[in-house]
Structure formats: structure tokens, C-alpha cells
Design an enzyme around this catalytic site. Structure first.
Site, PDB file in Angstrom:
ATOM      1  N   MET A   1       9.376  36.687  24.853  1.00  0.00           N
ATOM      2  CA  MET A   1       8.019  36.200  25.130  1.00  0.00           C
ATOM      3  C   MET A   1       7.950  35.626  26.554  1.00  0.00           C
ATOM      4  SD  MET A   1       5.658  33.779  22.714  1.00  0.00           S
ATOM      5  CE  MET A   1       6.289  32.205  23.217  1.00  0.00           C
ATOM      6  N   CYS A   2       6.855  35.854  27.196  1.00  0.00           N
ATOM      7  CA  CYS A   2       6.675  35.330  28.545  1.00  0.00           C
ATOM      8  C   CYS A   2       6.372  33.840  28.477  1.00  0.00           C
ATOM      9  CB  CYS A   2       5.521  36.044  29.240  1.00  0.00           C
ATOM     10  SG  CYS A   2       5.677  37.835  29.225  1.00  0.00           S
TER      11      CYS A   2
END
Lengths: 255, 255
Positions: A1-2
Site C-alpha cells: 500500500m502506498c
């Protein structure tokens, strides 16, 4: 996930403390080594720095960490490539102009089977679902208002538009036009408001502390929004799933 | 008068040599101390650096001089404020998106009584005549083609549009979409094509020489466009007044 980082302030503020910890998440304390970016409003203008190098190693990130940019609205992003190659045009934040204002957008999450009908004047340059969602939001804002409306009207429009994207997957995002910072959480986002009396803060990702009282005046107010808390010794407020908040002058607006 | 620098190449090339001399014109060897900017295409993506500090003193310019960005299309600008305050949003080059491509524009000169009818989707953020002209060009290109046309069609359209701006004053400009570099001279612009066999060049503005043969392969070709020649020992070709040239793969196209 960013990872996302946003800052909204009532007076131009240096983001280097928060960015120092945040940049460590780009490849060192977390696995988001597929590029990063940061955009600062300075008056009506925007400085955008994007890079395909991991944020913890990038020469550009090192430069930004040492460059005391004063801004009232900042959006930063560290990318873990899921959709779209590791290329400069796929690095967030993205910038577009609408109604004679720059708009800056960064997204964390995946949108599944997302192919919005982009029949207007905003088209993605890269190949990410995120830039498609940004172009669609810009297109729909442009259709909803003839010129720049007040912040509360924009928020009302966004409350109608955002669920139409969010139903396709995870849509944590930050959006700013230099006047306000909109933050939406599908799954993961939190914020803190720092104001008088200022205390000291200890970065969660790096052995670095700052005493904000030494760098502020009693009138200063700063809201910081991030995917997960950036500091160890402060209480961050978690967004509810589906929550859209707008920050103006360093504080969330009611509603 | 502002200063322009453009580079168009057939292979990604480092612009630091030309930029080193060019940046001296921002306050040291010439009087253009009201900000500067540079934009590089990298694939479809763009890096834009703009600053309100004089280019010869700017920390950002120093960083760019040392950062070996490899690009096939570069546009840089040093500003002498004539219309519009010294603010970030008034620094060239300007960037907009059209047809899913970024477009970069920088202008040198003054347009008198210039108030184009901007009824489309491109509006200036700052207060310069230059950004107005860029928005009008983008608007008219968008009206003339439904999607990105080939370079020669774009050039034909620009040949029709540019005189409608140029009659308002001095309209030396550089425009690129990452594929081609368009350069128009009202008064002052020149170019050089460097190709095999490469020689050495001596900067006109700084005591610095480079032997391009050591940094190139026989296949490389680079076109450099500037307001005035950047080197002392090379022959630059001067644009005729009203001339629009397009550069692709490091060479001017015929016509």
C-alpha cells in the site's frame, strides 16, 4: 500500500520535519520503493517534485528535506506500484489546472475494474487507476460548477462524487487547490491538529524529535494528515471508513 | 528581456552544460533576476523546477546543475518581470495537459493589449501575458484536433495560430509535448545542431568548456535553441522574424 502525507496550515509552514519521517517509509521502514512525490503550494503556484527512485535514497528527496519550503498546503506520496509501471508519469501527486487554479491529488489504494468515462478535458498521461480517478473528479467538478465555488460547495459536490469512485475499491486520497485540503479514507488515514500550546514530537520512523514551540507563534495552526501516525507521542484521530474531511487554515471544518 | 533555452535530442541527453552557462544570465552576466524555471520530459512525465530567486544564486538551480537528468526535450526560462509580479505562479515554463500529454511552454517578449477570449478549459493561474497566450494556444489546438495529431499537422495548426498572438507584440516562445520542440521567433532566437563528428564547445557566459566527443556516441544528435548563442566557438543559426521551426530527434524538420 502506498503512503500519503498532507499538510494544511493557517500560515506558511516548513514541512521538512514530517517529510523526514515520511521519506523513510519509501524503502527503509516500509516497502514503498517505487517512487515518490511531493507538491507544495506557494501562493497560487505549485512546486512539484516527483522521482522514480526510492524516497529514502533519492537525491531529490535529500534536497527537499534540506530545502525550507514554506507552504500552507502540501501533499506527498510514496508509491508501491500495483497498477502502472514505475515511470515518472505514474508518480503522485498529479497536478491539473481548473478554473485558473492548480489542483494536486495523490491516492492510496487500488480501484478494480475502474474505467471512468473521460469525455471532458482531463486525460491521464500515465497508466495508473489513480490518475484516471483524478481526471474523472476534475471533469465532474468542471461540469458541476461554472467557476471556482466556495470551499463548502466544493465539499458538497465531492461528497456526491467520491462514493462513485470508492465503490470500485480502496480510495484513500488527498486533494488540494491551495485553499483547502480534502482527505478521504476508505480504509486508512489519520490526522492531527497542532496548535498553541505547542509541544515536542518524536518521529515514529526516524530518531528525530522537534520542539514545535521553538518554531511557531501562538497563532500558528497546522493540520497533518497521514496514512498512519508519523509521531509516537501525539494522539492522532483516525478517519472512519468513507469519511471525507476538509481542512482550511489548519483545522478540519465541521460537517 | 527574458532568456529562453530549449533542447531536443534523439537520445536522452544531459542538459547541465548548456544550463550552466544559461543560469549565469539570471542575474550575473545579464539582468534577468526575477525568477527562472526549467522543465524536462522524462518519458511521458515532466519534471518542472521553478523559482523566484535569481537563477545564478538559487539553491534549486545549483541542485539542477548537479543533477544529471537525462531528457529528450527540455525548456528553460530566465525571467525579467515586465508583466506580472515576481511570484512562483508567474515563473515559466508553464505546464498543461492536453489529449493525455503534458505540454510545456516558455515565452520571451511582451504582448500589448492582449486579452484573448479564453472560453475553453485552459485558464491562467498567474498574471502574465505569457500564460494567457499559452492557454489560448492550448484552447485553439484542442478545438482544432479531436486527439493528438502527428507533429506535421500540429505544426500546420500552429502556423495559423501563432501570427494571431504575435501581432500583439514580441512572441519568442518554446513549446514541447515531449515528442517535438516548437520554437517561434518574433525578434531573437537561434539554434545549433550538434552531431557526429562532435567537437568541443566553450561557454559564452562562464569559463567552462566541454568536449562533446567524450560524452556522445556517433548516433547522438542534439538541437539547442536559445535567445542568443550559448557558446563562443560554434556557429549558431539565427531565426528570421516570424519563423516557426519544429525540432524532432535533434534536427529541425524541413518547411
Amino acid at each position: 500500500m502506498c503512503q500519503l502525507l498532507g499538510m494544511n496550515c493557517n500560515t506558511p509552514t516548513d514541512v521538512t520535519f514530517s517529510f523526514a519521517g515520511f521519506a523513510q517509509r519509501g524503502g527503509r521502514t516500509d516497502h514503498h520503493a517505487d517512487g515518490w512525490g511531493i507538491a507544495f503550494f506557494e501562493g497560487a503556484g505549485v512546486r512539484q517534485f516527483v522521482d522514480v527512485e526510492p524516497a529514502c535514497d533519492s537525491g531529490l528527496a535529500k534536497f527537499v528535506r534540506g530545502y525550507p519550503i514554506q507552504s500552507r498546503n502540501v501533499i506527498s506520496h510514496i508509491r508501491k506500484a500495483t497498477v502502472g509501471e514505475v515511470r515518472l508519469e505514474n508518480c503522485h501527486p498529479f497536478v491539473r489546472e481548473l478554473w485558473g487554479r492548480y489542483w494536486v491529488f495523490a491516492h492510496n489504494g487500488d480501484l478494480k475494474d475502474y474505467a471512468p468515462h473521460l469525455h471532458g478535458h482531463f486525460h491521464p498521461v500515465g497508466s495508473t487507476d489513480s490518475e484516471q480517478a483524478f481526471c474523472w473528479l476534475m471533469q465532474e467538478l468542471a461540469k458541476s460548477h461554472a467557476s471556482l465555488p466556495p470551499v463548502d460547495e466544493l465539499t458538497r459536490t465531492l461528497r456526491e462524487l467520491v462514493p462513485r469512485v470508492a465503490r470500485h475499491g480502496t480510495f484513500n486520497f488527498l486533494l488540494s487547490n491551495g485553499e483547502a485540503l480534502w482527505a478521504h479514507a476508505s480504509t486508512k488515514l489519520c490526522y492531527i491538529v497542532r496548535q498553541h500550546p505547542f509541544a515536542s514530537a518524536q518521529l515514529a520512523d526516524e530518531d528525530l524529535a522537534i520542539d514545535f514551540a521553538q518554531h511557531t507563534t501562538p497563532q500558528d495552526r497546522v493540520a497533518v494528515v497521514a496514512t498512519t501516525p508519523l509521531t509516537r507521542n501525539e494522539t492522532w484521530t483516525t478517519f472512519a471508513p468513507g469519511e471525507l474531511r476538509v481542512f482550511v487554515d489548519g483545522a478540519p471544518l465541521a460537517g
